[in-house]
Design a protein around this motif. Structure first.
Motif, PDB file in Angstrom:
ATOM      1  N   LEU A 242       0.824  -1.211   0.000  1.00  0.00           N
ATOM      2  CA  LEU A 242       0.000   0.000   0.000  1.00  0.00           C
ATOM      3  C   LEU A 242       0.856   1.258   0.000  1.00  0.00           C
ATOM      4  N   VAL A 243       1.916   1.243   0.864  1.00  0.00           N
ATOM      5  CA  VAL A 243       2.803   2.410   0.910  1.00  0.00           C
ATOM      6  C   VAL A 243       3.488   2.607  -0.438  1.00  0.00           C
ATOM      7  N   SER A 244       3.951   1.476  -1.019  1.00  0.00           N
ATOM      8  CA  SER A 244       4.613   1.558  -2.324  1.00  0.00           C
ATOM      9  C   SER A 244       3.660   2.088  -3.397  1.00  0.00           C
ATOM     10  N   ALA A 245       2.419   1.609  -3.370  1.00  0.00           N
ATOM     11  CA  ALA A 245       1.438   2.092  -4.352  1.00  0.00           C
ATOM     12  C   ALA A 245       1.188   3.594  -4.174  1.00  0.00           C
ATOM     13  N   ASN A 246       1.069   4.023  -2.908  1.00  0.00           N
ATOM     14  CA  ASN A 246       0.866   5.454  -2.659  1.00  0.00           C
ATOM     15  C   ASN A 246       2.066   6.263  -3.127  1.00  0.00           C
ATOM     16  N   GLN A 247       3.280   5.746  -2.823  1.00  0.00           N
ATOM     17  CA  GLN A 247       4.469   6.464  -3.261  1.00  0.00           C
ATOM     18  C   GLN A 247       4.588   6.487  -4.772  1.00  0.00           C
ATOM     19  N   ALA A 248       4.221   5.358  -5.414  1.00  0.00           N
ATOM     20  CA  ALA A 248       4.256   5.334  -6.878  1.00  0.00           C
ATOM     21  C   ALA A 248       3.267   6.346  -7.460  1.00  0.00           C
ATOM     22  N   ALA A 249       2.060   6.408  -6.863  1.00  0.00           N
ATOM     23  CA  ALA A 249       1.083   7.391  -7.336  1.00  0.00           C
ATOM     24  C   ALA A 249       1.585   8.820  -7.117  1.00  0.00           C
ATOM     25  N   LEU A 250       2.211   9.047  -5.924  1.00  0.00           N
ATOM     26  CA  LEU A 250       2.759  10.383  -5.651  1.00  0.00           C
ATOM     27  C   LEU A 250       3.884  10.714  -6.628  1.00  0.00           C
ATOM     28  N   LEU A 251       4.759   9.704  -6.885  1.00  0.00           N
ATOM     29  CA  LEU A 251       5.851   9.937  -7.821  1.00  0.00           C
ATOM     30  C   LEU A 251       5.320  10.238  -9.218  1.00  0.00           C
ATOM     31  N   ALA A 252       4.287   9.488  -9.635  1.00  0.00           N
ATOM     32  CA  ALA A 252       3.704   9.746 -10.951  1.00  0.00           C
ATOM     33  C   ALA A 252       3.122  11.163 -11.031  1.00  0.00           C
ATOM     34  N   SER A 253       2.436  11.574  -9.953  1.00  0.00           N
ATOM     35  CA  SER A 253       1.867  12.924  -9.954  1.00  0.00           C
ATOM     36  C   SER A 253       2.969  13.985  -9.963  1.00  0.00           C
ATOM     37  N   LEU A 254       4.074  13.717  -9.203  1.00  0.00           N
ATOM     38  CA  LEU A 254       5.179  14.676  -9.188  1.00  0.00           C
ATOM     39  C   LEU A 254       5.855  14.755 -10.557  1.00  0.00           C
ATOM     40  N   ARG A 255       6.011  13.588 -11.193  1.00  0.00           N
ATOM     41  CA  ARG A 255       6.613  13.603 -12.525  1.00  0.00           C
ATOM     42  C   ARG A 255       5.737  14.354 -13.522  1.00  0.00           C
ATOM     43  N   ALA A 256       4.414  14.135 -13.421  1.00  0.00           N
ATOM     44  CA  ALA A 256       3.510  14.862 -14.304  1.00  0.00           C
ATOM     45  C   ALA A 256       3.583  16.369 -14.041  1.00  0.00           C
ATOM     46  N   ALA A 257       3.613  16.724 -12.734  1.00  0.00           N
ATOM     47  CA  ALA A 257       3.716  18.144 -12.404  1.00  0.00           C
ATOM     48  C   ALA A 257       5.056  18.718 -12.868  1.00  0.00           C
ATOM     49  N   TYR A 258       6.131  17.900 -12.706  1.00  0.00           N
ATOM     50  CA  TYR A 258       7.451  18.355 -13.150  1.00  0.00           C
ATOM     51  C   TYR A 258       7.463  18.567 -14.661  1.00  0.00           C
ATOM     52  N   ALA A 259       6.868  17.613 -15.397  1.00  0.00           N
ATOM     53  CA  ALA A 259       6.834  17.759 -16.854  1.00  0.00           C
ATOM     54  C   ALA A 259       6.058  19.004 -17.263  1.00  0.00           C
ATOM     55  N   ALA A 260       4.916  19.231 -16.596  1.00  0.00           N
ATOM     56  CA  ALA A 260       4.134  20.431 -16.928  1.00  0.00           C
ATOM     57  C   ALA A 260       4.893  21.705 -16.581  1.00  0.00           C
ATOM     58  N   ASP A 261       5.534  21.696 -15.394  1.00  0.00           N
ATOM     59  CA  ASP A 261       6.295  22.890 -14.988  1.00  0.00           C
ATOM     60  C   ASP A 261       7.497  23.110 -15.894  1.00  0.00           C
ATOM     61  N   TYR A 262       8.142  21.996 -16.295  1.00  0.00           N
ATOM     62  CA  TYR A 262       9.300  22.146 -17.171  1.00  0.00           C
ATOM     63  C   TYR A 262       8.887  22.695 -18.536  1.00  0.00           C
ATOM     64  N   ALA A 263       7.727  22.218 -19.024  1.00  0.00           N
ATOM     65  CA  ALA A 263       7.237  22.752 -20.295  1.00  0.00           C
ATOM     66  C   ALA A 263       6.927  24.244 -20.167  1.00  0.00           C
ATOM     67  N   THR A 264       6.328  24.610 -19.023  1.00  0.00           N
ATOM     68  CA  THR A 264       6.059  26.037 -18.790  1.00  0.00           C
ATOM     69  C   THR A 264       7.347  26.834 -18.690  1.00  0.00           C
ATOM     70  N   TYR A 265       8.330  26.211 -18.009  1.00  0.00           N
ATOM     71  CA  TYR A 265       9.625  26.889 -17.864  1.00  0.00           C
ATOM     72  C   TYR A 265      10.282  27.110 -19.223  1.00  0.00           C
ATOM     73  N   GLU A 266      10.268  26.057 -20.079  1.00  0.00           N
ATOM     74  CA  GLU A 266      10.856  26.224 -21.408  1.00  0.00           C
ATOM     75  C   GLU A 266      10.115  27.283 -22.209  1.00  0.00           C
ATOM     76  N   LYS A 267       8.795  27.276 -22.043  1.00  0.00           N
ATOM     77  CA  LYS A 267       8.028  28.295 -22.753  1.00  0.00           C
ATOM     78  C   LYS A 267       8.381  29.694 -22.254  1.00  0.00           C
ATOM     79  N   LEU A 268       8.498  29.835 -20.933  1.00  0.00           N
ATOM     80  CA  LEU A 268       8.864  31.131 -20.378  1.00  0.00           C
ATOM     81  C   LEU A 268      10.291  31.499 -20.731  1.00  0.00           C
ATOM     82  N   GLU A 269      11.156  30.459 -20.796  1.00  0.00           N
ATOM     83  CA  GLU A 269      12.548  30.730 -21.135  1.00  0.00           C
ATOM     84  C   GLU A 269      12.670  31.250 -22.565  1.00  0.00           C
ATOM     85  N   ARG A 270      11.821  30.705 -23.431  1.00  0.00           N
ATOM     86  CA  ARG A 270      11.840  31.189 -24.801  1.00  0.00           C
ATOM     87  C   ARG A 270      11.162  32.554 -24.956  1.00  0.00           C
TER      88      ARG A 270
END
Length: 447
Positions: A242-270
């Motif tokens: 259960l803990v692993s599943a929760n951590q995997a879900a949290l990691l997936a959400s963080l990766r998704a948020a990181y990807a979205a933020d990174y895309a925003t960052y690249e857009k802002l950088e440009r």
């Protein structure tokens, strides 16, 4: 009611009752010991009729063939009667039959012929046995039971005699072998030794069984402990899952948020915020900054508030670039204040020059325009210092117009004693130089 009273009420002959009492006495005198439950299960089961069922049922064909009038020579005891106490019809046969035969009828009926044959059989049975015939159904069953018991006793006696005969034969065989006493004793001793060895083996086997029981109990305890450990392990495993599943879900959400933020960052950088804040272009012969025209020409009058606002944006751009490049101007300090921006000297008389003009017609306008010209020349001096700094940082940067005192290219930035077309052209050259510096700065040329 006792058995004697029940027997007295039965419709049977005295000889049948006496035979039944004799058989009952023999049964009580020589009764065999009770059998075991297993032996009783092997005994045949006999369903004897109850006392109220001791009658003979006539078949339908016989009843239909009975003539309605009774023959004159028929005995009243052989008449068919219906008992008022019993439901079904029964026929009670006579208990005693005369020895002489009845004269034959000229045309005998089937029932009379049957009765004469039956009376002859009963007469024959009576002369050959001690019991008078015919018997009722109940007495017949009692007689059969007595005869069956006698047969069983005879079989038991036969089995006893057979076993005794076998023992006698075995004794004769042993005597025929003529075994000596010493040999018999040796066999006995050998058997005793074998018995002791067998007993010892039995004891050893019992001790081994006890050890195995003890080991079994120990193994059962170990099994119980292992089962508890296994249950605890699976419990902890499920929690970890259960803990692993929760951590995997949290990691997936963080990766998704990181990807979205990174895309925003690249857009802002440009994104070039300086280009959005300071949009330099042209409108015909006018250079523009953020849509504000800078300059005046005959036939296209531009209001001074628009020109002053354009100069305020231009000074603010120069101030922003110098601050971004961490550059300090010599002898001057820029004061961006929108349409009322100023340039202050930091050496000498420390005079302040207003970088905005006015269209009022009075004597003070001449003095104000003179200070306005000084402010524009000071701005041009600051721009020259910044251009030299950019060239020192990157020699590949080229400016199309060089600055010499109050001129940029061939046009002077002074408004007094010059044509408006030349002044407008000089201001357009100023905006072009600022755009080149801004582009170099936003492309990372400053490191």
């Amino acid at each position: 009611m006792t058995e004697t009273e029940q027997l007295a009420h039965l419709p049977s002959s005295p000889s049948s009752k006496a035979a039944w009492q004799h058989g009952k006495h023999t049964e009580s005198a020589g009764a065999s010991p009770p059998l075991s439950s297993r032996a009783q299960g092997k005994q045949p089961h006999r369903n004897y009729p109850a006392p109220n069922e001791s009658f003979v049922l006539l078949q339908d064909s016989v009843i239909r063939n009975i003539p309605s009038p009774l023959p004159p020579n028929t005995s009243p005891k052989s008449a068919v009667s219906a008992s008022p106490r019993s439901g079904p019809t029964r026929s009670v046969l006579p208990s005693s039959i005369p020895s002489q035969t009845e004269p034959d009828q000229p045309n005998p009926t089937p029932i009379s012929h049957h009765l004469r044959s039956t009376m002859r059989l009963f007469n024959l049975l009576t002369t050959r046995t001690d019991i008078d015939h015919p018997l009722c159904a109940e007495c017949t069953q009692i007689l059969l039971s007595s005869l069956q018991r006698q047969l069983d006793e005879t079989k038991k006696e036969r089995d006893g005699y057979s076993a005794f005969e076998k023992e006698v034969k075995k004794e004769k065989e042993r005597e025929s072998q003529d075994v000596s006493r010493d040999e018999a004793e040796r066999k006995i001793e050998k058997l005793i030794i074998e018995e002791r060895a067998a007993i010892e083996q039995l004891r050893s086997a019992e001790r081994e069984r006890e050890q195995l029981d003890e080991e079994l109990r120990g193994l059962e305890l170990e099994e119980k402990v292992l089962e508890e450990e296994e249950a605890e392990f699976w419990h902890s495993h499920n929690e970890h899952q259960l803990v692993s599943a929760n951590q995997a879900a949290l990691l997936a959400s963080l990766r998704a948020a990181y990807a979205a933020d990174y895309a925003t960052y690249e857009k802002l950088e440009r994104t070039n915020v300086y280009n959005d804040a300071f949009c330099i272009g042209h409108d015909g012969v006018f250079g523009t900054i953020n849509g504000l025209r800078l300059g005046r020409v005959p036939g296209l009058p531009v209001e001074w508030p628009e020109i002053n606002a354009a100069w305020g944006q231009t000074l603010l751009l120069l101030y922003t670039i110098a601050r971004k490049l961490d550059f300090t101007f010599d002898n001057y300090r820029l004061i961006p204040m929108g349409s009322f921006s100023r340039i202050e000297r930091t050496v000498g008389d420390k005079a302040t020059y207003e970088l905005y003009g006015s269209g009022d017609l009075h004597f003070g306008r001449l003095l104000h325009n003179r200070r306005f010209d000084f402010a524009m020349v000071a701005f041009l001096e600051c721009l020259k210092q910044l251009m030299d700094y950019v060239k020192s940082q990157d020699g590949s940067v080229e400016f199309p117009h060089q600055i010499t005192k109050d001129k940029i290219g061939e046009a002077s930035v002074k408004l007094q004693f010059s044509q408006e077309e030349a002044w407008t052209r000089a201001l357009r050259h100023v905006l072009l130089a600022l755009k080149i510096i801004l582009k170099w700065m936003t492309n990372g040329g400053n490191g």
